[in-house]
Design an enzyme around this catalytic site. Structure first.
Site: not given
Lengths: 154, 261
Positions: B75-77, B113-114, B128
């Protein structure tokens, strides 16, 4: 005699002003000042501002300023409410109200408290505009306004 | 009232309509850390890994990830990021790597969020790159450190210990002979912290007098980010002068000229 509050919530000016003269008959005058958030300052299009303070010291400085005023004028009671946190244009920021027997003392003490609040109480404003955020700079005119009380004789 | 903005009145997930929100400059800072065996950290720093430069790869991975955030979080823009930085600091105390991601934009919704995605993917990439030599690595400390701009205003994670170890080390003095130094407003942002303990011994060792002026000079020398200019100082919550003497246990606050009212 002094009611000093630093809070995030809005205040009700009517309630606060009435409280100053309630249940007493010696008050002949209440003078007050309310500061609001403007939509322009150093830049146009101010959408909001955030006020920061120094918990503990801020309340103590406000009390010292009120006490100084009461030493110069016959103040019967005073209320200082300053909001902190985020506010938008039109929101009230600060209320200073002074009760005295006569109007001149109430006007002068209210003016004096506001001038010193501007220069000696630890509050900082950050303005949020459409073109970015910045911390508001202090104004020379505020310093001069406070200094004029040092010259004036009561 | 605080509520989950991504749930509508029926409790169903929806994307928040931000079209009426003002466009403002927004910044978010997030952290992550990867704890590893001391020899793994040594290998990274020595550049001895078969897969090449571990830190540079993790940094690029973090930046790329920030740009793909709306593809990952339902739901992130989608945002037009104007800046993404990913910093990796080796921390021998951990031992491991501390990651800090900063995202900026002028827009209608926040960028935390970014920043979180950038920090997380940089951490995953570290794993990794190094998993062949160390499978016990632990990814942690994923959190938002700071948000600026937008409707809910500025926010700073209180126990912000993310400052690089090099900046914090000169002030890890003993608790019993120290000054508690506090920063407000612009100074707090320049220092990226609101509180700092300065050992009396570290002032004395560098020949600075135990006064407000001595402490101020020492701070400016230790922290070049601290800009010079007119400052106000309070000692134990009372206004002080440059000449005010200090003693162990004092609370010394530095702040710019006040602008309330």
């Amino acid at each position: 005699m002094f009611d000093i509050r630093v809070q995030a919530q809005r205040f009700d000016c009517g309630v606060e002003l009435e409280a100053l003269s309630q249940q007493r008959t010696d008050v002949g005058a209440v003078a007050s000042f309310i500061g609001y958030v403007r939509d322009f300052n150093e830049r146009p299009d101010v959408v909001a501002l955030t006020l920061e303070h120094y918990p503990g010291m801020t309340e103590q400085q406000l009390r010292l300023i009120a006490e100084q005023a009461a030493r110069r004028w016959p103040v019967l009671a005073a209320t200082i409410i300053h909001r902190v946190g985020r506010m938008e244009p039109g929101d009230p920021i600060v209320l200073v109200a002074v009760a005295s027997a006569h109007r001149q003392a109430a006007f002068d003490a209210c003016n004096f408290i506001m001038d010193y609040l501007k220069t000696e109480a630890p509050f900082w404003k950050k303005e949020h505009t459409r073109t970015g955020d910045y911390w508001v700079s202090s104004r020379e005119s505020d310093t001069l306004a406070a200094q004029r009380w040092e010259k004036t004789d009561v | 009232m605080t509520h989950f903005t991504h749930l509508d009145s029926k409790g169903q997930a929806h994307m928040v309509d931000v079209s009426a929100k003002a466009v403002t400059a927004r910044t978010a800072r997030a952290s992550a850390s990867v704890t590893m065996q001391p020899h793994t950290l040594e290998m990274i720093l020595a550049g001895g890994h078969a897969k090449g430069d571990v830190l540079a790869t993790a940094r690029i991975a973090g930046i790329q990830a920030a740009k793909r955030t709306p593809d990952l979080i339902p739901l992130c823009h989608p945002l037009m990021l104007s800046r993404v930085t990913v910093d990796l600091h080796p921390d021998p105390q951990l031992p491991g790597i501390r990651i800090e991601a900063t995202c900026k934009l002028a827009g209608q919704t926040g960028v935390e969020m970014e920043a979180l995605t950038a920090a997380s993917v940089a951490a995953l990439t570290l794993y990794d790159m190094c998993k062949a030599v160390d499978k016990t690595m632990l990814i942690g400390d994923i959190r938002v450190l700071q948000k600026q701009g937008g409707k809910s205003g500025d926010w700073l994670y209180e126990a912000d210990t993310s400052a690089p170890a090099s900046a914090a080390s000169p002030v890890q003095g003993s608790q019993d002979a120290a000054l508690q130094v506090r920063f407000f407003a612009e100074l707090r942002e320049q220092m990226q912290q609101d509180e700092l303990q300065v050992a009396v011994a570290s002032l004395q060792a560098a020949d600075y007098p135990l006064t407000v002026a001595g402490l101020s000079d020492w701070l400016h020398q230790q922290f070049p980010a601290l800009k010079s200019g007119r400052l106000m100082v309070a000692v134990n919550q009372q206004m002080a002068e440059l000449s005010t003497a200090l003693k162990s246990g004092d609370e010394v606050a530095f702040f710019p000229p006040v602008t309330g009212g």
